[in-house]
Design an enzyme around this catalytic site. Structure first.
Site, PDB file in Angstrom:
ATOM      1  NE  ARG A  27     -10.593   1.058   1.087  1.00  0.00           N
ATOM      2  CZ  ARG A  27      -9.605   0.571   1.844  1.00  0.00           C
ATOM      3  NH1 ARG A  27      -9.881  -0.063   2.956  1.00  0.00           N
ATOM      4  NH2 ARG A  27      -8.361   0.706   1.475  1.00  0.00           N
ATOM      5  CD  GLU A  61      -6.053   1.112   9.992  1.00  0.00           C
ATOM      6  OE1 GLU A  61      -5.179   0.265   9.920  1.00  0.00           O
ATOM      7  OE2 GLU A  61      -7.041   1.129   9.240  1.00  0.00           O
ATOM      8  CG  HIS A  64      -2.140   4.010   1.836  1.00  0.00           C
ATOM      9  ND1 HIS A  64      -1.209   4.585   2.674  1.00  0.00           N
ATOM     10  CD2 HIS A  64      -2.897   3.204   2.618  1.00  0.00           C
ATOM     11  CE1 HIS A  64      -1.397   4.131   3.907  1.00  0.00           C
ATOM     12  NE2 HIS A  64      -2.426   3.286   3.899  1.00  0.00           N
ATOM     13  N   GLY A 120      -9.221 -14.233  -3.463  1.00  0.00           N
ATOM     14  CA  GLY A 120      -8.914 -13.371  -2.324  1.00  0.00           C
ATOM     15  C   GLY A 120      -9.951 -13.631  -1.240  1.00  0.00           C
ATOM     16  NE  ARG A 149      -6.224   4.936   3.935  1.00  0.00           N
ATOM     17  CZ  ARG A 149      -6.355   3.636   3.864  1.00  0.00           C
ATOM     18  NH1 ARG A 149      -6.777   3.079   2.756  1.00  0.00           N
ATOM     19  NH2 ARG A 149      -6.066   2.888   4.895  1.00  0.00           N
ATOM     20  CG  HIS A 207      -4.304   1.524  -0.904  1.00  0.00           C
ATOM     21  ND1 HIS A 207      -3.367   0.548  -0.650  1.00  0.00           N
ATOM     22  CD2 HIS A 207      -5.220   1.428   0.107  1.00  0.00           C
ATOM     23  CE1 HIS A 207      -3.695  -0.104   0.464  1.00  0.00           C
ATOM     24  NE2 HIS A 207      -4.818   0.399   0.928  1.00  0.00           N
TER      25      HIS A 207
END
Ligand code: FAD
Ligand code: SIN
Length: 513
Positions: free
Chosen positions: A369, A111, A227, A12, A273, A334
């Protein structure tokens, strides 16, 4: 045994970016259990946070990150994250990532829980795919050795230091030991623990399990981020509907069509979140529905299709035109905030064993987070791993005095056999967004029983299941110990945060703390 300077497990953003930096002066091997492009990174949508806007500053980014972390973030690590962000973004651009622009300047989105527009994105909502393509293309042009379909099954530790890995060729079944001066686990997260999740099938907690078995410290596992908005359509994978959709003005509505977030939090649809996810669950429970709606039908259709082309196309392919119809959504697992405990140079407590990306717990995220901070965390601390190892003064992270081993358990003799669906259902039902002592005890007992009963894994699927069972146990035991609610961890029997719990839960096999 073949030997490299660096063995990097995972392809990744963490694995590939680290490989790009390390290969300049060293021999580097990237091992990855599927093909090179299989990872969570390529699904990242919203983007990558960096305080580069005229009205922004690293101090503001730091403050927002600390607020989201709910008292458990490491100030030093967060400061590094915020201060070094713009330099690392420059590296990504040099490695071929082209971020979206408006009138020649990098476009910045907003966001949830960010006080400024500071999210850089690429291809609208295809940021991760652009990063993955650029980095895998760049790595392929170097001398980095890439072993695809190769699963790391063990970190080899001799004389107290990491010396290499055992690797299984998943196509032939051959097992080989590979030696390395520096071993970097960049194996990503563990979203596959949960029945509903946004993650790639590769996210099975391998790095945490391998590191724990090798004697590394594992921290903050009770903090798993759900999420708020994954697509909820019968028979369809819970595809992520980016938080950036709410950043552009998307509105959450309950089954009766009412906008509800303002009644839960002053920030409304842009609250953190954990707050949005729990508010959605409350609305779903009240209406007896398995979803709420995310509504963008009031936005110009062209904004929706150009800013979120991937989401638009995915929904369209399932018969939903999101410019005209509200999107059915529900929370899904998530992101793993916890992981293998690392210092700000990516070092674990085992000499020569490093961790990068979602596998690492650098202390940046604390209990929750902030959106788009994980791609950033990855490149910030990967760069520091290479700076430290290149300087030749790598040193292990000191042991945490309070670390404890996993408690002994005496599970019931009769258990359903371990399978991926049974593990995911158990974790979703008992170790999910709302937790209780009774549910967590049941989960911890069952997971311990599965671990005791399992045979030695022999192929990729059985290794992944074993790694999930151990990682799930670490989540369940930490969640049981933490008798409070904080950030992403919510206990209905202890619904408030407690100052006594402003500390980390750290597991290490053999610890005596
Ligand atoms: P990954 O990208 O998951 O890579 C892990 C690699 O390790 C894979 O190649 C895997 O095959 C390999 N691997 C695992 N175990 C083994 C083993 N035993 N042996 C060999 N190889 C192994 N974050 C943001 O900051 N912004 C976003 O917009 C954003 N959007 C997201 C959207 C989605 C749908 C998801 C799921 C996550 C999102 N995130 C986002 C989180 C972010 O994408 C991840 O945290 C990040 O990409 C993790 O990168 P990584 O390199 O650590 O792990
Ligand atoms: C999203 O686009 O909502 C995901 C962003 C993230 O997980 O950081």
């Amino acid at each position: 045994m073949i030997e490299f300077d660096y063995i990097i497990v995972g392809s990744g953003i963490a694995g590939l970016y680290t490989a790009m930096l390390a290969q300049e002066r060293n021999s580097v091997l990237v091992l990855t259990k599927g093909s090179i492009e299989e990872c969570n990174t390529r699904f990242a949508q919203g983007g990558i946070a960096a305080a580069i806007g005229g009205d922004d500053s690293p101090d503001l980014h730091q403050a927002d990150t600390l607020t989201a972390g709910a008292g458990l973030s490491d100030l030093g690590a967060v400061s590094i994250l915020a201060q070094e962000a713009s330099d690392r973004i420059r590296d990504l651009i040099e490695m071929g990532v082209s971020f979206d622009t408006v009138e020649g300047a990098i476009a910045l989105a907003r966001e949830a829980a960010h006080s400024r527009h500071r999210i850089l994105h690429a291809g609208g909502d295809a940021t991760g795919a652009h990063i993955e393509q650029a980095l895998s293309g760049a790595v392929r042009l170097t001398r980095v050795a890439i072993f695809e379909h190769t699963l790391a099954t063990q970190v080899l530790v001799e004389d107290g230091a990491a010396q290499g890995v055992l690797a299984l060729d998943t196509r032939t079944g051959a097992v080989e030991g590979i030696k390395g001066k520096f071993i970097i686990l960049a194996t990503g997260g563990a979203g596959q623990l949960y029945r509903y999740n946004t993650n790639s099938p590769v996210a099975t907690g391998d790095g945490v399990a391998l590191a724990y078995r090798a004697g590394a410290e594992i921290a903050d596992m009770e903090f798993f981020q759900f999420h708020p908005t994954a697509l909820r359509l019968p028979g369809v994978h819970p595809f992520l509907i980016s938080e950036a959709v709410r950043g552009e003005g998307g509105i959450l509505r309950n089954a009766r069509g009412q906008a509800f977030m303002k009644s839960y939090a002053p920030q409304g649809d842009l609250a953190t979140r954990d707050v949005v996810a729990r508010s959605i669950m409350a609305e779903m429970r009240q209406d007896g529905s398995d979803h709420v709606y995310l509504d963008v039908t009031h936005l110009p259709a062209s904004t929706v299709t150009t800013r979120f082309p991937q989401i638009y196309r995915f929904c369209r392919s399932h018969g939903l035109d999101i410019t005209r119809q509200p999107i059915p959504v529900a929370p899904a697992a998530h992101y793993m905030m916890g992981g293998v405990r690392a210092n700000s140079w990516g070092e674990t407590n085992i000499p020569h064993l490093f961790v990068a990306g979602e596998t690492a717990c650098t202390g940046v995220h604390g209990a929750n987070r902030l959106a788009s901070n994980s791609l950033l965390e990855t490149i910030i601390f990967s760069k520091r791993i290479i700076s430290k190892t290149a300087a030749g003064n790598a040193s292990p992270r000191p042991l945490t005095p309070e670390a404890i081993p996993l408690p002994e358990r005496h599970p019931a003799k009769r258990l359903l056999p371990l399978s991926l669906p049974s593990l995911q259902a158990l974790m979703w039902d008992k170790v999910g967004m709302v937790r209780t002592r009774a549910g967590l005890e049941e989960a911890a007992d069952t997971l311990a029983g599965w671990e005791m009963a399992r045979r030695k894994p022999a192929d990729r699927a059985s290794w992944e299941l074993a790694n999930l069972a151990l990682t799930g146990r670490l989540v369940a035991e930490a969640a049981l110990l933490r008798e409070e609610s904080r950030g992403a961890h919510y206990r209905s029997d202890f619904p408030q945060p407690s100052p006594e719990w402003q500390r980390h839960i750290v597991f290490r096999t053999g610890a005596t703390g």
